[in-house]
Structure formats: C-alpha cells, structure tokens
Design an enzyme around this catalytic site. Sequence first.
Site, PDB file in Angstrom:
ATOM      1  N   MET A   1       0.640 -10.240  -3.764  1.00 30.47           N
ATOM      2  CA  MET A   1       1.103  -8.918  -3.114  1.00 30.47           C
ATOM      3  C   MET A   1       1.446  -7.957  -3.746  1.00 30.47           C
ATOM      4  SD  MET A   1       5.219  -9.126  -3.851  1.00 30.47           S
ATOM      5  CE  MET A   1       5.868  -9.899  -5.213  1.00 30.47           C
ATOM      6  N   PRO A   2       0.877  -6.839  -3.402  1.00 28.75           N
ATOM      7  CA  PRO A   2       0.120  -5.641  -4.186  1.00 28.75           C
ATOM      8  C   PRO A   2       2.105  -5.276  -4.022  1.00 28.75           C
ATOM      9  CG  PRO A   2      -0.727  -5.684  -1.809  1.00 28.75           C
ATOM     10  CD  PRO A   2       0.012  -6.723  -1.542  1.00 28.75           C
ATOM     11  N   TYR A   3       1.750  -3.827  -5.445  1.00 24.68           N
ATOM     12  CA  TYR A   3       3.058  -2.968  -5.841  1.00 24.68           C
ATOM     13  C   TYR A   3       2.684  -2.010  -5.908  1.00 24.68           C
ATOM     14  CZ  TYR A   3       6.500  -1.108  -8.426  1.00 24.68           C
ATOM     15  OH  TYR A   3       7.355  -0.634  -9.328  1.00 24.68           O
TER      16      TYR A   3
END
Length: 68
Positions: A1-3
Amino acid sequence: MPYVNVRITKDGVTAEQKAQIVSEITQTLQRVLGKKPEHTHIVIDEVEPENWGFAGMLTTEFRKQQGD
C-alpha cells in the site's frame, strides 16, 4: 500500500490541480512499480507560506526579495 505525502505552500491551488496531482502520482506508481491504484494513498498537505522556510528565511520573505 503506497502512501505519498505531498506538501505544498497554500497559494490558491485549485481542486482540479490537486486532482491532477493525485491522478498523475497514482499513474506513475502503477506504471513504474506495478502498484494498484485502489491501494495507493496520496495526501496533500497545504502549509501557510509563513510556516515554510528555506534558504534561511520564511517563504513570505523570500518571495518579497524575489519580487513575487
């Protein structure tokens, strides 16, 4: 999950411009890293120019010197 956290000075950036930033960053993460858009989170923080400093001074003072 990229942030991804994008911080910009608060200078009248429109909702359309912010949507473009979110879209293009999401597309880049998908294209380059194969990340799913539905798992990608982009947060845009707008900071008042008087709360942002660089080159040894506040952004407001720097801009005055530059004539902006």
